[in-house]
Every structure is written in C-alpha cells, then in structure tokens.
Design an enzyme around this catalytic site. Structure first.
Site, PDB file in Angstrom:
ATOM      1  N   HIS A  38      45.680  39.264 -10.848  1.00  0.00           N
ATOM      2  CA  HIS A  38      45.738  40.544 -10.154  1.00  0.00           C
ATOM      3  C   HIS A  38      44.777  40.610  -8.978  1.00  0.00           C
ATOM      4  O   HIS A  38      43.767  39.909  -8.952  1.00  0.00           O
ATOM      5  CB  HIS A  38      45.381  41.687 -11.116  1.00  0.00           C
ATOM      6  CG  HIS A  38      46.259  41.747 -12.315  1.00  0.00           C
ATOM      7  ND1 HIS A  38      45.799  42.149 -13.544  1.00  0.00           N
ATOM      8  CD2 HIS A  38      47.573  41.452 -12.493  1.00  0.00           C
ATOM      9  CE1 HIS A  38      46.789  42.116 -14.430  1.00  0.00           C
ATOM     10  NE2 HIS A  38      47.880  41.684 -13.814  1.00  0.00           N
ATOM     11  N   ASP A  92      53.416  41.178 -15.143  1.00  0.00           N
ATOM     12  CA  ASP A  92      52.884  39.834 -14.926  1.00  0.00           C
ATOM     13  C   ASP A  92      53.954  38.754 -15.071  1.00  0.00           C
ATOM     14  O   ASP A  92      53.896  37.725 -14.392  1.00  0.00           O
ATOM     15  CB  ASP A  92      51.719  39.549 -15.885  1.00  0.00           C
ATOM     16  CG  ASP A  92      50.477  40.372 -15.547  1.00  0.00           C
ATOM     17  OD1 ASP A  92      50.402  40.952 -14.447  1.00  0.00           O
ATOM     18  OD2 ASP A  92      49.570  40.424 -16.404  1.00  0.00           O
TER      19      ASP A  92
END
Length: 190
Positions: A62, A171
């Site tokens: 991230h 993700d």
C-alpha cells in the site's frame, strides 16, 4: 534507541531500549526530541492498530499519494510479521527494490517507511497485532496499492512452497508496478 540502516536509503530500523526487572519491561517507542537530534523530524498525526487472526495474512503493498502521503513507523505488538518497504520514487537508483525485516513483540523493532515507499507485511504467527504511527491522516481518495507478488519487485515472502497468503479483495486485484504512474519523485543527490 538504536537506529539501523537498511539496504534502501531512508528506510530505517529502530530498536528501542528495554529496561526490565521482575515485573516485566519498559520501552520508550518514540521520542520526537531524540529523533530530531538524529536528524528525523516527523510529525505523527494518526495511530493505527490492526489485528490479523490467521498466520499467513498479507496486507499490502500500500501507499498513500500526495497531498496525503504518509511516513509510517511500524511495530508488531503481538506475534511476528515480515515487514516490507519498496521504493517507488521516480528517478531513484533503488526504484522497485525492496527491503524486509522481521518485527516481533519480543524484539521490539520498528520499521520507518517513508513517503514514496510501498508498505506491506505478512503475519508469521496467528493473532498478530500491528501498530503504526502516520504523518498524515488516512484519505481514501489518495489510497493506492501494487500487487504483493509483482515479479518485477520479486519480494521473497517467507511462505512455504505452494502456500498462498490470505488477502483482502482489494489486495488480490491490485495492479502491477509497471502500471503505476508514481506521484513520488526521488530528491536525492546523483
């Protein structure tokens, strides 16, 4: 507090001293004055705390783009994680390279992940708690991510052969590094 460099300039490992006796131990995990003396001026504005029940949970990779880019100081307060930072600063001689360190409740180590780096971690034990300080607030419109298994980055996650990590939906569908138009620019010396 001991400060250790990693293979990526600007990504640092902090190892706070622990002072123990028969009752347990005490550790100062952050001191702005001492960090300023070491040349680190970080104004933390938000603390985050995550819990992962299962071993093999992977969170990342991230980043948060400007104007809400974040420096993060990450520590594991229960269990153990493999914590990773990846340089995504355009023009950096380390662009796309990663470094990783094991953070555990026992070793008390912390990883400083500066702005311009991806961040992610893999839980190495069940029931992991991770806490991190951020220099800006979470802004969903600035949130971004890159695939955890991008082959151009080549992170050597400590997974058993054939073991797949537990991922969030976000993700598991993140784009690759080649698709990133990075908003970060390396400002180092040539």
């Amino acid at each position: 507090m001991k400060i250790e460099k990693t293979a990526l300039p600007d990504v640092l490992i902090f190892e706070p001293a622990r002072f123990g006796d028969s009752r347990g131990w005490f550790s100062e995990t952050w001191n702005a004055s001492r960090m300023a003396e070491a040349g680190l001026r970080l104004d933390f504005v938000q603390d985050n705390h995550s819990f992962s029940a299962a071993k093999g949970t992977l969170r990342g990779l991230h980043y948060q783009r400007p104007p809400h880019a974040q420096d993060k100081l990450v520590r594991c307060t229960r269990g153990a994680i493999f914590d990773v930072a990846v340089d995504i600063r355009r023009g950096s001689p380390h662009y796309g390279r990663w470094t990783g360190v094991e953070l555990t409740a026992e070793n008390g180590r912390q990883l400083l992940v500066p702005k311009g780096f991806l961040h992610g971690f893999l839980t190495l034990t069940p029931d992991c708690e991770v806490q991190y300080k951020c220099t800006d607030v979470y802004a969903p419109d600035c949130d971004g991510g890159i695939r955890w298994d991008d082959p151009t980055i080549g992170i050597d996650w400590p997974l058993a052969p054939g073991e797949a990590p537990q991922l969030s939906a976000k993700d598991s569908t993140a784009p690759g590094l080649a698709d990133l138009d990075t908003p970060f620019v390396w400002e180092g010396a040539a």
